[in-house]
Design a protein around this motif. Structure first.
Motif, mmCIF file in Angstrom:
data_model
loop_
_atom_site.group_PDB
_atom_site.id
_atom_site.type_symbol
_atom_site.label_atom_id
_atom_site.label_comp_id
_atom_site.label_asym_id
_atom_site.label_seq_id
_atom_site.Cartn_x
_atom_site.Cartn_y
_atom_site.Cartn_z
ATOM 1 N N LEU A 1 -14.608 2.225 14.074
ATOM 2 C CA LEU A 1 -14.563 3.673 13.859
ATOM 3 C C LEU A 1 -13.246 4.107 13.230
ATOM 4 O O LEU A 1 -13.220 4.927 12.312
ATOM 5 C CB LEU A 1 -14.742 4.402 15.196
ATOM 6 C CG LEU A 1 -16.169 4.500 15.707
ATOM 7 C CD1 LEU A 1 -16.169 4.965 17.148
ATOM 8 C CD2 LEU A 1 -16.966 5.470 14.847
ATOM 9 N N ARG B 1 -11.126 2.580 11.356
ATOM 10 C CA ARG B 1 -10.835 2.194 9.986
ATOM 11 C C ARG B 1 -11.786 2.891 9.013
ATOM 12 O O ARG B 1 -11.663 2.707 7.811
ATOM 13 C CB ARG B 1 -10.943 0.677 9.826
ATOM 14 C CG ARG B 1 -12.356 0.148 10.015
ATOM 15 C CD ARG B 1 -12.349 -1.315 10.330
ATOM 16 N NE ARG B 1 -12.338 -2.142 9.128
ATOM 17 C CZ ARG B 1 -13.447 -2.536 8.488
ATOM 18 N NH1 ARG B 1 -14.629 -2.178 8.934
ATOM 19 N NH2 ARG B 1 -13.363 -3.303 7.428
ATOM 20 N N SER B 2 -12.713 3.671 9.514
ATOM 21 C CA SER B 2 -13.722 4.304 8.667
ATOM 22 C C SER B 2 -13.277 5.723 8.294
ATOM 23 O O SER B 2 -12.317 6.248 8.833
ATOM 24 C CB SER B 2 -15.044 4.383 9.427
ATOM 25 O OG SER B 2 -14.962 5.432 10.371
ATOM 26 N N PRO B 3 -13.986 6.345 7.371
ATOM 27 C CA PRO B 3 -13.694 7.757 7.065
ATOM 28 C C PRO B 3 -13.786 8.663 8.295
ATOM 29 O O PRO B 3 -13.051 9.643 8.398
ATOM 30 C CB PRO B 3 -14.764 8.118 6.038
ATOM 31 C CG PRO B 3 -15.088 6.828 5.373
ATOM 32 C CD PRO B 3 -14.993 5.782 6.447
ATOM 33 N N TRP B 4 -14.649 8.318 9.253
ATOM 34 C CA TRP B 4 -14.722 9.100 10.502
ATOM 35 C C TRP B 4 -13.365 9.078 11.196
ATOM 36 O O TRP B 4 -12.851 10.113 11.627
ATOM 37 C CB TRP B 4 -15.802 8.515 11.410
ATOM 38 C CG TRP B 4 -16.073 9.332 12.642
ATOM 39 C CD1 TRP B 4 -16.956 10.364 12.751
ATOM 40 C CD2 TRP B 4 -15.451 9.187 13.936
ATOM 41 N NE1 TRP B 4 -16.915 10.878 14.032
ATOM 42 C CE2 TRP B 4 -16.018 10.186 14.771
ATOM 43 C CE3 TRP B 4 -14.483 8.335 14.468
ATOM 44 C CZ2 TRP B 4 -15.651 10.329 16.110
ATOM 45 C CZ3 TRP B 4 -14.113 8.493 15.798
ATOM 46 C CH2 TRP B 4 -14.689 9.472 16.600
ATOM 47 N N ARG C 1 -10.541 8.560 9.853
ATOM 48 C CA ARG C 1 -9.570 9.290 9.036
ATOM 49 C C ARG C 1 -9.602 10.781 9.378
ATOM 50 O O ARG C 1 -8.555 11.419 9.513
ATOM 51 C CB ARG C 1 -9.925 9.074 7.569
ATOM 52 C CG ARG C 1 -8.848 9.433 6.601
ATOM 53 C CD ARG C 1 -9.032 8.687 5.306
ATOM 54 N NE ARG C 1 -10.277 9.006 4.642
ATOM 55 C CZ ARG C 1 -10.993 8.138 3.925
ATOM 56 N NH1 ARG C 1 -10.581 6.914 3.784
ATOM 57 N NH2 ARG C 1 -12.111 8.508 3.359
ATOM 58 N N VAL C 2 -10.797 11.326 9.512
ATOM 59 C CA VAL C 2 -10.906 12.743 9.860
ATOM 60 C C VAL C 2 -10.297 12.992 11.232
ATOM 61 O O VAL C 2 -9.523 13.932 11.435
ATOM 62 C CB VAL C 2 -12.391 13.197 9.843
ATOM 63 C CG1 VAL C 2 -12.493 14.646 10.276
ATOM 64 C CG2 VAL C 2 -12.994 13.004 8.474
#
Lengths: 327, 296
Positions: free
Chosen positions: A175, A177-180, A182-183
């Motif tokens: 999770l 390392r994902s765009p999620w 990042r948000v």
């Protein structure tokens, strides 16, 4: 001084169910605070829901053991929603106040005699082990070496706990390392900026609160697996121990909670073994044996203060990644 | 100076006689009757306001005139007591901030909000819209978002290059200077391909050497077809790059018009410009050496 006994009494904590349970619940705190910036001071409440959800659904409703775990997880999701909907729109410090109160409400609800038929009030619950132990694939016997010698049930608890911890850590790693992730990390830094970029900040904070809460409830399940569920275990000081573990290991790190939990328990049990013996040997003339075994809590409190002052990023943390005054 | 060479000033934006609230030929934002009070103080009281499309509009006024409050209201960061407003023909009243941003109305902040403990590149990638990997379940399956993420990264690198931040891509945003953070915030806003960019004091705290490149970037946005609305105290910049100026004082729009006309308006001089109007503001602010105005 029997250093051999002190050593073997200490190293067994590396893979004790308590250590694994603390690590699990602390990964949840890392998701909350380290990644999403949510100040959750009620992780003990999530653990209590996991433990009681597991025990009650087996004892009162005859669920299989794995369904008990799912019930514990579901209970923590509901708790996160109840907690989050009114407070996540507020500033972070209000969430902190609400969580500590809500966790106490949860504990007192389990402790009160009103629901005695389900919770057995202050005496807690036990004897829900049959299903879990029946699922044990390890044949009867005693295995291991040196201090790590256990029967099949003790190994099963530990192995199951470590597997659960591995899954939770893998999930967190995927999770974050994902765009999620990042948000979520962006929200930790400045939620208005993330809002201005078109992200539904409230929804992400809720998702993070639920995720960390579910991890907390799994910690509660592992906490309950070897022995019993007692409401007195889920007091605020449990939450503060989890915070110690988190800050020790590093708040925004994947393995920090594991390292922190192992170190925390090793230090705790080492002091618990050493201090009374030192008092007996007359090395601590101002303390009795009983006082010496309590003194470890004072030392752990001092250690927490020292960590926060001198190494706020924890053992594994990157100094730049998380310092308290860098917001 | 390049500011005058690469774009031309837009004229003929309004319909009819110039006065506060004058209708525009092609408005992108139309606001009616917007009021917002803080206790007894009426921070914003705007009867009618239209922002022209594909032009650079400056919002000026003394401190406490309600400029930032109006910004917050238009972008959904604050809720007005009364009023209605629309963006691109869509009513915006009651729409939360993140949705106005998704519609293509992106803002920056007076106090720069770089995400300090994220790298410059992560800051940029966060700005892109419609990312599949931002869904909780999809994010667990990297092969579903990896390709889109790579495309976003390429786009981010191109923008960083344009803003001369490409060498900093792996640094934490906290390590950037104040001016670089302003640039980063603007570049990040552009990642979402907005139709309207709202900049709250883009020049505040930026050193004079960076001023020129920021001006160029803002003019570049217009050249690419975007609309820019900005709050600014630097009159020199306002006079240079804006096509239209709106003057606020005590929460009201007291004047608007093309910069040359507005700067001569006695109401504006009273409210804001004061005695420095006749001298070049650049001399007053000490920036005249950096941004030289062409004498007409």
């Amino acid at each position: 001084m029997d250093w051999g006994a002190i050593f073997s009494n200490t190293v067994v904590w590396i893979i004790s169910p308590e250590t694994i349970a603390y690590a699990l619940a602390t990964v949840g705190l890392a998701v909350h605070f380290g990644y999403a910036g949510l100040l959750n001071f009620g992780q003990a409440g999530f653990m209590a829901l996991g433990a009681y959800g597991y025990a009650i659904s087996i004892l009162s409703f005859g669920f299989p053991w794995w369904a008990g775990i799912l019930v514990g997880m579901a209970a923590s999701v509901v708790f996160a929603l109840i907690l989050g909907i009114p407070t996540l729109r507020l500033r972070a410090d209000y969430l902190a106040i609400a969580t500590i109160a809500a966790a106490e409400v949860v504990r007192l609800l389990f402790q009160t005699t009103v629901f005695d038929a389900f919770t057995n009030s202050a005496d807690g619950l036990g004897g829900y082990h049959e299903g879990f132990r029946a699922a044990n694939p390890i044949p009867k016997g005693v295995y291991g070496f040196g201090p790590f010698t256990y029967n099949e049930t003790d190994w099963w608890v530990r192995i199951f706990g470590i597997l659960l911890l591995a899954v939770v850590i893998l999930l967190t790693w995927l999770l974050m390392r994902s765009p999620w992730g990042r948000v979520v990390k962006g929200i930790r830094e400045d939620e208005d900026a993330v809002r201005a970029l078109g992200k539904n900040v409230f929804s992400y904070k809720m998702q993070a609160l639920i995720l960390g809460g579910v991890f907390g409830s799994l910690g509660g399940v592992v906490f309950a697996l070897p022995s019993a569920v007692v409401p007195g275990a889920y007091v605020p000081s449990l939450t503060f121990f989890l915070w110690t573990v988190l800050l020790l290991g590093g708040a925004a790190t994947i393995f920090g909670p594991v390292v922190g939990s192992v170190l925390f328990w090793i230090i705790m049990s080492f002091l618990a073994n050493v201090l009374p013996r030192m008092a007996d040997a007359g090395w601590l003339p101002f303390m009795t044996n009983a006082q010496a075994s309590i003194a470890r809590y004072i030392l752990v409190g001092i250690a927490l203060m020292l960590i926060v002052v001198f190494r706020p990023q924890g053992i594994l943390g990157n100094k730049k990644e998380l310092t308290f005054n860098a917001r | 100076m390049p500011a005058d060479t690469n774009t031309t000033r837009s004229t003929g934006l309004h319909v009819g006689e110039i006065r506060p609230g004058v209708p525009k030929v092609d408005p992108i934002i139309v606001a009616d009757n917007i009021t917002r009070s803080f206790g007894g103080l009426k921070a914003v009281d705007v009867e009618h306001l239209e922002i022209p499309r594909n032009a650079i509009t400056a919002l000026i006024g003394p401190n406490g005139a309600g400029k930032t409050t109006l910004f917050n209201l238009l972008t959904g960061f604050d809720k007005p007591d009364t009023g209605s407003w629309s963006f691109d023909g869509k009513a915006l009243a009651g729409v939360p901030a993140f949705k106005t941003s998704r519609m293509g109305q992106v803002r920056t902040f007076q106090l720069t909000k770089a995400l300090a403990m994220l790298t410059v590149l992560e800051n940029m990638k966060l700005g892109a819209k419609g990312q599949a990997g931002e869904n909780f379940w999809v994010s667990l399956l990297p092969w579903l978002w990896r390709k889109q993420d790579d495309e976003i990264e390429q786009k981010a690198l191109k923008l960083l290059e344009r803003f001369k931040l490409d060498a900093k891509q792996d640094d934490f945003a906290a390590e950037l200077s104040g001016g670089q953070r302003k640039l980063l915030e603007m570049a990040r806003a552009l990642m979402s391909d907005p139709t309207l960019v709202m900049l709250d004091e883009p020049m505040a705290g930026v050193n004079p050497a960076l001023t020129q490149s920021l001006l160029d970037h803002i003019l570049g946005l217009k050249a690419e077809g975007m609309t820019v609305l900005f709050v600014e105290h630097d009159m020199h910049m306002v006079r240079h790059i804006s096509d239209w100026v709106i003057v606020m004082a005590e929460g009201r729009v007291v004047a608007e018009g093309p910069p040359d006309v507005v700067m001569k308006n006695p109401a504006v001089i009273d409210a804001y410009l004061g005695s420095h109007l006749d001298s070049d503001i650049g001399v007053v602010t000490g920036r005249v050496g950096v941004v030289k105005e062409k004498k007409k």
